[in-house]
Write an enzyme that holds these catalytic residues in place. Structure first.
Site, PDB file in Angstrom:
ATOM      1  N   SER A 211       0.833  -1.199   0.000  1.00 30.09           N
ATOM      2  CA  SER A 211       0.000   0.000   0.000  1.00 30.09           C
ATOM      3  C   SER A 211       0.870   1.252   0.000  1.00 30.09           C
ATOM      4  O   SER A 211       1.727   1.401  -0.860  1.00 30.09           O
ATOM      5  CB  SER A 211      -0.960  -0.052   1.199  1.00 30.09           C
ATOM      6  OG  SER A 211      -2.004   0.890   1.052  1.00 30.09           O
TER       7      SER A 211
ATOM      8  N   ASP B 110      -5.844  -3.516  -2.539  1.00 25.13           N
ATOM      9  CA  ASP B 110      -4.789  -3.194  -1.591  1.00 25.13           C
ATOM     10  C   ASP B 110      -4.155  -4.434  -0.956  1.00 25.13           C
ATOM     11  O   ASP B 110      -4.844  -5.322  -0.463  1.00 25.13           O
ATOM     12  CB  ASP B 110      -5.378  -2.306  -0.492  1.00 25.13           C
ATOM     13  CG  ASP B 110      -4.323  -1.615   0.333  1.00 25.13           C
ATOM     14  OD1 ASP B 110      -3.592  -2.315   1.058  1.00 25.13           O
ATOM     15  OD2 ASP B 110      -4.229  -0.378   0.272  1.00 25.13           O
TER      16      ASP B 110
END
Length: 304
Positions: A43, A154
């Protein structure tokens, strides 16, 4: 016989806006003569790690420390179904040029999640920007990314702190930068958190969504202490809990050699305009733990 010094890796964890602390950590480590050879990230950690592995960390820092809240809003190119993220990635590409991951000055890897199977996907080759875009596709914030006939989101959903990837890239010793160690419950109960938009607008939007979902009492009085928390407050707290628990489980199975955990609980998911503060906290975390780092990593202080 000359013994090879162990290759040092650093893994940069997820944490949305708290991730700017990674910049401070990396700068402080290099100033202390502790230079990672290998980088992995999830991320926001993948985004900062990509800049570091490309030798573009200074350019990234210059950009993020100048961002204000309204510039962040402009990057949020809202479309039906989520935020496309194209403006954000365009701005990032102006500071960190796209390249094939396998050609970077440092070995680098990023983690994303296969939305259909729930499996983690490791990016160790191919487009650097595509890897970053997939790794930051936080559900509810950024739209998924189509890659090789898979929808990716993610990487923090499955591996918020990718120690295993760092070792797979060749690291013998691993420093892990955990941004989620003290965040559970810290944004729960605040009636007007700035998580997604400026607070007054967030409060009105959250109340309106509650009303649409059938909770008219919350819409009438969003400040009432007995009312359920707002939609975005629930989302942020849920993400915090999920990432904290997964991080603990993954580190138990594959522990890093050193864990750095900057104290960032006071920063919200969308406080991207507080980069200077986060960077300073990251650097201070390194300075506080420098004796431990030198001892565990067997990196003595360089002589003048």
């Amino acid at each position: 016989m000359h013994l090879r010094q162990p290759r040092l890796g650093i893994t940069l964890g997820s944490g949305s806006a708290r991730g700017w602390a990674h910049i401070g950590v990396l700068h402080a480590l290099e100033q202390a003569g502790i230079v990672p050879d290998v980088v992995s990230g999830t991320s926001i950690g993948a985004l900062v790690g990509a800049a570091y592995a490309s030798n573009r960390l200074d350019s990234l820092e210059e950009w993020v420390t100048q961002i204000d809240w309204w510039e962040i809003i402009r990057y949020m190119d809202l479309r039906l179904g989520g935020v496309e993220g194209e403006r954000l990635m365009q701005a990032f590409s102006e500071r960190v040029t796209d390249a094939r991951i396998e050609t970077l000055p440092k070995p680098f890897g990023a983690v994303a999640t296969d939305l259909q199977t729930g499996r983690e996907v490791w990016f160790q080759e191919g487009s650097l920007l595509e890897a970053v875009r997939a790794s930051i596709a936080l559900p509810g914030l950024f739209s998924p990314v189509r890659h090789q006939d898979r929808w990716l989101v993610d990487g923090g959903l499955v591996d918020p702190l990718p120690v295993s990837l760092c070792r797979a890239l060749g690291a013998d010793r691993v420093i892990a930068v955990n941004l989620n160690g003290d965040i559970v419950g810290k944004h729960f109960g605040a009636r007007t958190p700035r998580l997604m938009m400026p607070s007054p607008l967030l409060a009105r939007l959250s109340a309106g969504l509650q009303a649409v979902l059938g909770n008219s009492r919350a819409a009438e009085n969003p400040e009432a202490p007995d009312d359920p928390p707002g939609l975005f407050e629930v989302m942020a707290s849920s993400i915090n809990i999920m990432q904290d628990r997964i991080t603990r489980a993954r580190m138990a199975g594959d522990p890093p050699d050193v864990v750095l955990a900057p104290r960032l609980a006071h920063l919200g998911l969308m406080d991207f305009d507080r980069a200077s503060e986060a960077i300073q906290i990251g650097a201070e975390c390194v300075r506080l733990h420098l004796p431990l780092l030198r001892e565990v990593l067997n990196r003595p202080e360089p002589t003048a």
